[in-house]
Design a protein around this motif. Sequence first.
Motif, PDB file in Angstrom:
ATOM      1  N   MET A   1       0.768  -1.282   0.016  1.00 28.85           N
ATOM      2  CA  MET A   1      -0.049  -0.034  -0.076  1.00 28.85           C
ATOM      3  C   MET A   1       0.874   1.301   0.055  1.00 28.85           C
ATOM      4  SD  MET A   1      -2.498   1.439   3.092  1.00 28.85           S
ATOM      5  CE  MET A   1      -3.757  -0.031   2.805  1.00 28.85           C
ATOM      6  N   ASP A   2       0.521   2.167  -0.655  1.00 29.53           N
ATOM      7  CA  ASP A   2       1.221   3.377  -0.837  1.00 29.53           C
ATOM      8  C   ASP A   2       0.439   4.495   0.039  1.00 29.53           C
ATOM      9  OD1 ASP A   2       2.095   6.075  -1.521  1.00 29.53           O
ATOM     10  OD2 ASP A   2       2.828   5.546  -3.666  1.00 29.53           O
ATOM     11  N   LEU A  46      -9.241   1.927   8.833  1.00 28.25           N
ATOM     12  CA  LEU A  46      -8.299   1.340   9.581  1.00 28.25           C
ATOM     13  C   LEU A  46      -7.934   0.088   9.853  1.00 28.25           C
ATOM     14  CD1 LEU A  46      -7.059   2.079  12.543  1.00 28.25           C
ATOM     15  CD2 LEU A  46      -9.278   1.764  13.702  1.00 28.25           C
ATOM     16  N   SER A  47      -8.616  -0.752   9.536  1.00 25.99           N
ATOM     17  CA  SER A  47      -8.388  -2.066   9.352  1.00 25.99           C
ATOM     18  C   SER A  47      -7.418  -2.460   8.525  1.00 25.99           C
ATOM     19  CB  SER A  47      -9.490  -3.202   9.046  1.00 25.99           C
ATOM     20  OG  SER A  47      -9.330  -4.422   9.044  1.00 25.99           O
ATOM     21  N   MET A  48      -7.304  -1.630   7.147  1.00 21.52           N
ATOM     22  CA  MET A  48      -6.583  -1.951   5.998  1.00 21.52           C
ATOM     23  C   MET A  48      -5.162  -1.168   6.437  1.00 21.52           C
ATOM     24  SD  MET A  48      -9.027  -0.875   2.917  1.00 21.52           S
ATOM     25  CE  MET A  48      -7.561  -0.683   1.751  1.00 21.52           C
ATOM     26  N   PRO A  54       0.974  -0.230   8.669  1.00 21.91           N
ATOM     27  CA  PRO A  54       0.794   0.313  10.213  1.00 21.91           C
ATOM     28  C   PRO A  54       1.516   1.277  10.696  1.00 21.91           C
ATOM     29  CG  PRO A  54       1.875  -1.646  10.183  1.00 21.91           C
ATOM     30  CD  PRO A  54       1.788  -1.476   8.827  1.00 21.91           C
ATOM     31  N   ASP A  55       1.260   2.401  10.032  1.00 32.15           N
ATOM     32  CA  ASP A  55       1.991   3.581  10.448  1.00 32.15           C
ATOM     33  C   ASP A  55       1.420   4.252  11.776  1.00 32.15           C
ATOM     34  OD1 ASP A  55       3.466   6.251   9.727  1.00 32.15           O
ATOM     35  OD2 ASP A  55       1.537   7.128  10.241  1.00 32.15           O
ATOM     36  N   LEU A  62      -6.846   7.358  13.058  1.00 23.09           N
ATOM     37  CA  LEU A  62      -8.061   6.545  12.678  1.00 23.09           C
ATOM     38  C   LEU A  62      -8.862   6.089  13.655  1.00 23.09           C
ATOM     39  CD1 LEU A  62      -6.957   5.384   9.047  1.00 23.09           C
ATOM     40  CD2 LEU A  62      -8.321   7.419   9.504  1.00 23.09           C
ATOM     41  N   SER A  63      -8.032   5.529  14.681  1.00 24.53           N
ATOM     42  CA  SER A  63      -8.567   4.809  15.791  1.00 24.53           C
ATOM     43  C   SER A  63      -9.262   6.034  16.730  1.00 24.53           C
ATOM     44  CB  SER A  63      -7.440   4.360  16.756  1.00 24.53           C
ATOM     45  OG  SER A  63      -6.733   3.171  16.199  1.00 24.53           O
TER      46      SER A  63
END
Length: 335
Positions: A1-2, A46-48, A54-55, A62-63
Amino acid sequence: MDLDVFIAAHRAEWDRLSALVRRQNSLRGPETDELITLYQRVATHLSMVRSQAPDPALVERLSALTASARGAVTGSHAPAWREVGLFFTQRLPAAMYRAWPWWVPTAAVFLLVTAGLAAWVANDPTVQASIAAPEEVRQLTKAGGDFETYYSSSPASSFAARVWTNNAWVAAGCLMLGVLGGVPVVLMLAVNAVNVGVSGGLMFAAGRGDAFLGLIAPHGLLELTALFVAAGTGLKLGWTVIDPGGLPRAQALARQGRTVVLMALGLTCVLFVSGLIEAYVTPSKLPTEARIGIGIAAEAAFLVYVFWLGRKAAKAGVTGDLDEQYAGDTAPVSS
């Protein structure tokens, strides 16, 4: 993912969700639907991010956003302190006020019976002789006798705890046993009327009526009023068994029963106050006028609480029952 491309693609949705959450109390119907849709999308984002990139900063953002949106969508529970405040400022006084047509007449009958019994005992030596031997009566009624020393018979703290526990059990019995047609309530009131009436009659016969009133009034005004409220509410519960008022009997009893439980909690607090007065004020060295004044002040405060604050809450629609979220669902009733 970018991650940069992902953020650029979805930032507008995140900002829009954040704006809707801030305005959650004034949203229109379509905006509420949009809030729910965006909440679901951001939860997916958030899940993605957690699984693919996982930055930490983005996960934290997002959490927090999904947590805020979840609260807006599902609603949040009122804090415990607020529920306690509502209980004491609205539900309890409203329940007591709504029950006054039951407990005020109960108080009037009790006081009339007690006064009549006391007068009978005080003016009839034959009745006095049938209650106890003359020496026992003198031991009870004399200055420094059993009636007076009872209130200082043990340390104030333990005496207050014992009196509070006993009175709380009596009040609970009046409340809970009312479901048996009110008969146990009447019997408990009769026992208390006899105890007060006989003691008062013997003290007045011995010329010590002032001492009797000086020892009973400081705590007795509030204590007996709490008993009257409990008894009246218990009698109302018993009447609900007979006449459920157009509701199914089980539903009517459940509604009144919940109010009885709330009333029991509230009266426990009232009786705690009267127990403190009985332990620390009644046997104190304060002048009789001061002790009685404290009792009158406590009683006046309670009556203002019920007939001013309770009436205000009742007029606002507070019933004393639990909120629907706690009371549970009830079956619809046809009119």
